[in-house]
Design an enzyme around this catalytic site. Structure first.
Site, PDB file in Angstrom:
ATOM      1  N   SER A  38      38.388  43.716  48.874  1.00 47.18           N
ATOM      2  CA  SER A  38      38.433  45.099  48.394  1.00 47.18           C
ATOM      3  C   SER A  38      39.549  45.326  47.374  1.00 47.18           C
ATOM      4  CB  SER A  38      38.636  46.037  49.592  1.00 47.18           C
ATOM      5  OG  SER A  38      38.365  47.364  49.225  1.00 47.18           O
ATOM      6  N   CYS A  42      38.748  45.877  38.314  1.00 48.57           N
ATOM      7  CA  CYS A  42      38.782  46.564  37.016  1.00 48.57           C
ATOM      8  C   CYS A  42      40.224  46.776  36.530  1.00 48.57           C
ATOM      9  CB  CYS A  42      38.081  47.912  37.109  1.00 48.57           C
ATOM     10  SG  CYS A  42      36.416  47.765  37.767  1.00 48.57           S
TER      11      CYS A  42
HETATM   12  P1  FAD Z   1      32.352  41.344  42.945  1.00 49.57           P
HETATM   13  O1  FAD Z   1      33.195  42.530  42.879  1.00 49.57           O
HETATM   14  O2  FAD Z   1      32.592  40.255  41.996  1.00 49.57           O
HETATM   15  O3  FAD Z   1      32.463  40.767  44.400  1.00 49.57           O
HETATM   16  C1  FAD Z   1      31.745  39.614  44.792  1.00 49.57           C
HETATM   17  C2  FAD Z   1      32.582  38.858  45.784  1.00 49.57           C
HETATM   18  O4  FAD Z   1      31.756  37.939  46.454  1.00 49.57           O
HETATM   19  C3  FAD Z   1      33.667  38.039  45.138  1.00 49.57           C
HETATM   20  O5  FAD Z   1      34.946  38.417  45.600  1.00 49.57           O
HETATM   21  C4  FAD Z   1      33.341  36.608  45.504  1.00 49.57           C
HETATM   22  O6  FAD Z   1      34.507  35.856  45.790  1.00 49.57           O
HETATM   23  C5  FAD Z   1      32.517  36.795  46.738  1.00 49.57           C
HETATM   24  N1  FAD Z   1      31.592  35.667  46.991  1.00 49.57           N
HETATM   25  C6  FAD Z   1      30.699  35.145  46.117  1.00 49.57           C
HETATM   26  N2  FAD Z   1      30.044  34.124  46.703  1.00 49.57           N
HETATM   27  C7  FAD Z   1      30.542  33.985  47.941  1.00 49.57           C
HETATM   28  C8  FAD Z   1      30.265  33.099  48.990  1.00 49.57           C
HETATM   29  N3  FAD Z   1      29.353  32.144  48.885  1.00 49.57           N
HETATM   30  N4  FAD Z   1      30.960  33.241  50.142  1.00 49.57           N
HETATM   31  C9  FAD Z   1      31.889  34.214  50.265  1.00 49.57           C
HETATM   32  N5  FAD Z   1      32.195  35.080  49.293  1.00 49.57           N
HETATM   33  C10 FAD Z   1      31.518  34.960  48.144  1.00 49.57           C
HETATM   34  N6  FAD Z   1      33.233  47.493  35.884  1.00 49.57           N
HETATM   35  C11 FAD Z   1      33.297  48.778  35.514  1.00 49.57           C
HETATM   36  O7  FAD Z   1      32.361  49.541  35.758  1.00 49.57           O
HETATM   37  N7  FAD Z   1      34.396  49.256  34.853  1.00 49.57           N
HETATM   38  C12 FAD Z   1      35.446  48.468  34.558  1.00 49.57           C
HETATM   39  O8  FAD Z   1      36.425  48.931  33.972  1.00 49.57           O
HETATM   40  C13 FAD Z   1      35.397  47.115  34.922  1.00 49.57           C
HETATM   41  N8  FAD Z   1      36.415  46.288  34.636  1.00 49.57           N
HETATM   42  C14 FAD Z   1      36.372  44.989  35.049  1.00 49.57           C
HETATM   43  C15 FAD Z   1      37.440  44.156  34.783  1.00 49.57           C
HETATM   44  C16 FAD Z   1      37.420  42.844  35.225  1.00 49.57           C
HETATM   45  C17 FAD Z   1      38.572  41.950  34.906  1.00 49.57           C
HETATM   46  C18 FAD Z   1      36.313  42.361  35.955  1.00 49.57           C
HETATM   47  C19 FAD Z   1      36.284  40.952  36.448  1.00 49.57           C
HETATM   48  C20 FAD Z   1      35.240  43.174  36.219  1.00 49.57           C
HETATM   49  C21 FAD Z   1      35.251  44.498  35.780  1.00 49.57           C
HETATM   50  N9  FAD Z   1      34.188  45.348  36.015  1.00 49.57           N
HETATM   51  C22 FAD Z   1      34.248  46.654  35.612  1.00 49.57           C
HETATM   52  C23 FAD Z   1      32.978  44.880  36.687  1.00 49.57           C
HETATM   53  C24 FAD Z   1      33.024  45.221  38.155  1.00 49.57           C
HETATM   54  O9  FAD Z   1      34.234  44.809  38.700  1.00 49.57           O
HETATM   55  C25 FAD Z   1      31.866  44.555  38.841  1.00 49.57           C
HETATM   56  O10 FAD Z   1      30.691  45.064  38.308  1.00 49.57           O
HETATM   57  C26 FAD Z   1      31.868  44.788  40.328  1.00 49.57           C
HETATM   58  O11 FAD Z   1      33.054  44.353  40.901  1.00 49.57           O
HETATM   59  C27 FAD Z   1      30.686  44.064  40.962  1.00 49.57           C
HETATM   60  O12 FAD Z   1      30.770  44.172  42.320  1.00 49.57           O
HETATM   61  P2  FAD Z   1      30.117  43.078  43.247  1.00 49.57           P
HETATM   62  O13 FAD Z   1      30.472  43.438  44.618  1.00 49.57           O
HETATM   63  O14 FAD Z   1      28.704  42.886  42.915  1.00 49.57           O
HETATM   64  O15 FAD Z   1      30.814  41.727  42.819  1.00 49.57           O
END
Ligand code: FAD
Length: 826
Positions: A38, A42
């Site tokens: 968590s 961003c």
């Molecule tokens: P994530 O947040 O990436 O979470 C997925 C998690 O799953 C990861 O922590 C990974 O380690 C874990 N995981 C994957 N595979 C496995 C496995 N096999 N076993 C256990 N754990 C696993 N979006 C915006 O809208 N505005 C912004 O300003 C913005 N800025 C960003 C800046 C950065 C540097 C980054 C990297 C992203 C940014 N984003 C932004 C995009 C946004 O963070 C993502 O769209 C969002 O976090 C996606 O959420 P998620 O849960 O799908 O994936």
């Protein structure tokens, strides 16, 4: 009921937290591969840049706090290796110990996010090349920067690449940004990002657009050499790879879950995968778009969080309808902000969806209240219904709230007529009584109701070739820059100038933002002109669209905003040399041509070497100031910004030491004057006059050419509009040649045959024609003056002569001649 969630960040933690709020008795396990859960990914670039100083602020929760508050079993450092759908369990590896175990589930939440794209470039795995996806990545990058990085290369001009470029720059690092496409920020339309590219350059980020990295080679002392495809090599201490992301479907594919056409996990409208016991959410899934057909990948935090919440409802047996997405996004680019929502024009075109578009440039808040600047707002909408399809906003202040209002409008299925009627909050520091969103509605509704017709920047030059293109701005604005081929009739003169505007050709009007040309449009249409259109978005949009192709980039020639140390060094040096004055000029809130007029007046009161520090909020001011200084022989010392305000430091030039920047008009370097009396109307004599005049201009002279008697024919327009004349004047007019192309040789004319032969020989020997020589002299800054006395004698009217010349009598000529080293009489 046991719910296991894979991935503990945006979608995964929303899923788990919502599930707990819905079911107090459920067993909820969250498995997260990294050591953090968590966290605010961003915010990661801003900790590298030092804006978010305290790293802990990014770590929103810990396994302990989640256990205490939500009774969640969160296991960080636990990677899921496989999903066994048949026995409904996941295989897990505890990274620190290597222990592998199976974790059974009743329902599985699959939220693994996205993986950074790693192009197959030689050297991409060198330690200096880093991606930024999680806290560990951030720590590694920040450690390197803290240890002393002087130059960095960012690969990729998307949101993360831009944010990293800005934050590295804030740390005083020289930054090169390489982007494969010929513009940054692909989700926005190309013309919308031009101001951002200019701003990045002003802030010292060197952009390499339309090229890719061919290889990264290891160099001495842990450095690398980044080789670009077109042969440039960038030495660097650090490379940030931000070339985009792709959905992480490793587990899903191995488990036999269905994958969608765009390569993301396929889910239904309730976020169920092809296995009803597995829901999925976040960057890894394909989702429906509010405007565009089909499913889309939209790796953004908002959708991920909302999907996580909806997936929890589905997992627990409720109706977790997946919210559709519309790609609402926003990014800070130093002092500017850019955002978009709905479909871009490029996406609408690709999808074959009919649309209309408008551009406006209102201020973020009331222009008279400090701290605002005009924004670029683009709106697309359905031609029949006026339903809003997409919006993009780029500017300094108030971009975020317009994007959010327009995002809400799209979601609500509102039309441009609804935008006209929206009642939005207003007080001078926050907005305008007619908010930019209302203004967009007015302009778009005007278009749909037929109260205005637009032409667009992309129509130039092919679709405007047959038209009379009229610049209705003031003469100063026109002279600073105008669309090549346009004539200048300022709005205030348009009613009196109707006789000069042909009715049998299309009329294409323009001004700076589109308001004055709209007024001119209304005048012309109500005066009986049938084919009239006004340039959507005015020159601000036109120049953004055409800059790379047709106009030199004045911003490229400006010094970048200096690094902090350089700035200090310059200030100290200036203080040490110091007899020259530094004068401040506040032009904030003034629209063009206000800042240029005040700049001109202020410069006149200074001595050579004195400096003028001008503050302006007009976004076109940097380009205008650079062009104006180039013409006048002054130097642009620096152009930077303070919030929404452009700060230009300009140094007054001297007549004997030309200071025009590269690309400036050579006439600015003049140190003498030449005067010509062009009395003859013979081709050979006039040619001689213009050959000498062009030579004099090239050698830095100021040239004035005074046309009298037969020489006036050089200035006649071949396509002059009909004018009311007496019989004798009409006869005179008919007998005399119209323009340089119609002149004849003084000798051996042989009823025109000699002239034709001479022109052919000149063409074969590649000698410039007279019309070309005239054009080149005008371009070089020659002042062409028509003698008003002989015009009267010969019955010539101003409308019959070419645009952009001066009119004067003998006194005006003698004044010029007095100041000239030489006067030629031809
Ligand atoms: P994530 O947040 O990436 O979470 C997925 C998690 O799953 C990861 O922590 C990974 O380690 C874990 N995981 C994957 N595979 C496995 C496995 N096999 N076993 C256990 N754990 C696993 N979006 C915006 O809208 N505005 C912004 O300003 C913005 N800025 C960003 C800046 C950065 C540097 C980054 C990297 C992203 C940014 N984003 C932004 C995009 C946004 O963070 C993502 O769209 C969002 O976090 C996606 O959420 P998620 O849960 O799908 O994936």
């Amino acid at each position: 009921m046991k719910l296991v969630v894979i991935g503990g960040v945006a979608a995964g933690m929303s899923l788990a937290a919502r599930a707990r709020r819905l079911d107090e008795s459920a067993v909820i396990v969250v498995l997260e591969r990294t050591r953090h859960v968590s966290y605010a990914n961003c915010g990661l670039p801003y900790h590298v840049g030092g804006i978010i100083r305290d790293r802990d602020q990014l770590l929103l929760q810990t396994p302990e706090s989640l256990q205490a508050a939500l009774h969640l079993d969160v296991r960080t450092g636990h990677e899921v290796l496989a999903i066994d759908r048949a026995s409904k369990c996941v295989r897990v590896r505890e990274i620190e110990t290597g222990r592998v175990y199976d974790e059974p589930y009743d329902r599985l939440g699959l939220c693994p996010g996205a993986i950074p794209v790693r192009p197959p470039i030689p050297g991409i795995d060198l330690p200096a090349v880093r991606v930024l996806r999680n806290v560990e990545d951030m720590d590694a990058i920040k450690a390197r920067v803290d240890a002393g990085v002087t130059s960095a290369v960012v690969i990729g001009g998307g949101y993360i690449g831009i944010e990293m470029a800005e934050n590295l720059r804030r740390r005083g690092i020289h930054v090169d940004l390489v982007e494969m496409s010929n513009r940054i920020l692909p989700p926005l339309d190309p013309e919308m990002v031009t101001p951002l590219e200019d701003h990045l350059r002003q802030k010292g980020v060197r952009l390499h657009l339309g090229t890719t990295v061919a290889a990264v080679r290891a160099a001495a002392a842990g450095r690398v050499a980044v080789e670009l495809q077109h042969g440039v090599t960038l030495p660097s201490d650090l490379v940030i790879l931000a070339a985009g992301v792709r959905p992480d479907t490793t587990l899903a594919r191995a488990a036999g879950l269905e994958i969608g056409p765009r390569g993301g996990i396929l889910v239904d409208e309730r976020l169920r995968t092809s296995d009803p016991d597995i829901v999925a959410a976040g960057d890894a899934v394909e989702v429906r778009h509010a405007v565009l057909p089909g499913d889309w990948l939209l790796p953004l935090a908002g959708p991920a969080n909302r999907q996580g919440r909806a997936a929890a409802e589905t997992a627990l047996g409720r109706d977790g309808a997946a919210p559709v997405v519309q790609g609402t996004s926003i990014v800070q680019v130093f002092d500017m902000t850019a955002g978009g929502t709905g479909a871009s024009e490029s996406a609408l075109k690709q999808a074959g969806i009919p649309y209309r578009k408008i551009y406006i440039h209102p201020s973020g808040h009331a222009g008279y209240y400090p701290g605002t600047a005009p924004m670029h707002l683009k709106l697309t909408f359905a031609p029949e219904t006026g339903r809003v399809l997409g919006a993009q906003v780029v500017g300094r202040d108030g971009v975020d709230k317009r994007i959010d209002v327009l995002a809400t409008a799209i979601r609500a299925g509102m039309t441009v007529y609804d935008l006209e009627r929206l009642e939005l909050a207003y007080a001078p520091p926050y907005g305008s009584a007619k908010d930019p969103v209302n203004m967009a509605g007015f302009v778009a509704a005007n278009l749909l109701r037929g109260d205005v017709a637009f032409w667009y920047a992309e129509d130039y030059p092919e679709r405007t070739a047959e038209a009379t293109v009229i610049d209705v701005r003031g003469i100063e604005e026109y002279e600073t820059w105008h669309i090549p081929g346009a004539i200048n009739i300022p709005l205030g003169q348009i009613r009196r100038a109707l006789s000069r505007i042909p009715r049998d050709r299309p009329v294409r009007l323009y001004c700076r933002v589109g308001f004055r040309s709209y007024l001119a449009y209304r005048i012309l249409v109500q005066s009986g002109y049938s084919d009239v259109a006004t340039l959507a978005g005015g020159t601000l949009t036109f120049r953004a669209w055409h800059r790379p192709a047709t106009t030199p980039d004045p911003v490229e020639t400006m010094p970048a905003e200096p690094y902090a140390e350089e700035q200090q060094a310059r200030a100290t040096a200036a203080a040490a040399t110091g007899t020259n004055r530094v004068v401040e000029l506040d032009c904030a809130g003034l629209q063009c041509p206000g800042p240029i007029l005040r700049l001109k007046a202020a410069m006149e009161s200074l001595s050579p070497g004195d400096e003028l520090v001008v503050r302006a909020t007009d976004p076109g001011f940097p380009a205008d100031a650079a062009a104006w200084c180039g013409r006048q022989g002054h130097t642009v010392v620096s152009i930077g910004s303070e919030g929404p305000t452009v700060v230009a430091r300009l140094r007054k030039g001297t007549a004997s030491t030309p200071t025009a920047p590269a690309g400036g008009n050579p006439a600015a370097a003049r140190n003498n004057k030449k005067a010509f009396v062009v009395f003859s109307g013979d081709l050979d004599r006039v040619m001689a006059a213009f050959v000498i005049a062009n030579g004099a201009l090239a050698m830095g002279s100021e040239v004035t050419m005074f046309f009298t008697f037969w020489g006036l024919n050089v200035l006649r327009r071949a396509d002059a509009p009909p004018v009311v004349k007496g019989l004798v004047d009409r006869m005179f007019g008919a007998l005399m040649p119209k323009g340089p192309d119609a002149l004849r040789l003084s000798k051996m004319n042989f009823l025109g045959m000699g002239t034709a032969m001479m022109k052919k020989t000149m063409q074969e020997k590649r000698v410039a024609s007279l019309p070309e020589l005239v054009a080149s002299a005008r371009q070089g800054g020659a002042k062409l003056v028509a003698c008003t006395m002989t015009m009267d004698v010969m019955g010539l009217k101003k409308e019959e002569l070419i645009d952009g010349i001066d009119f004067g009598g003998v006194a005006a000529f003698l004044a010029e001649s007095d100041q000239s080293q030489t006067t030629f009489f031809i």
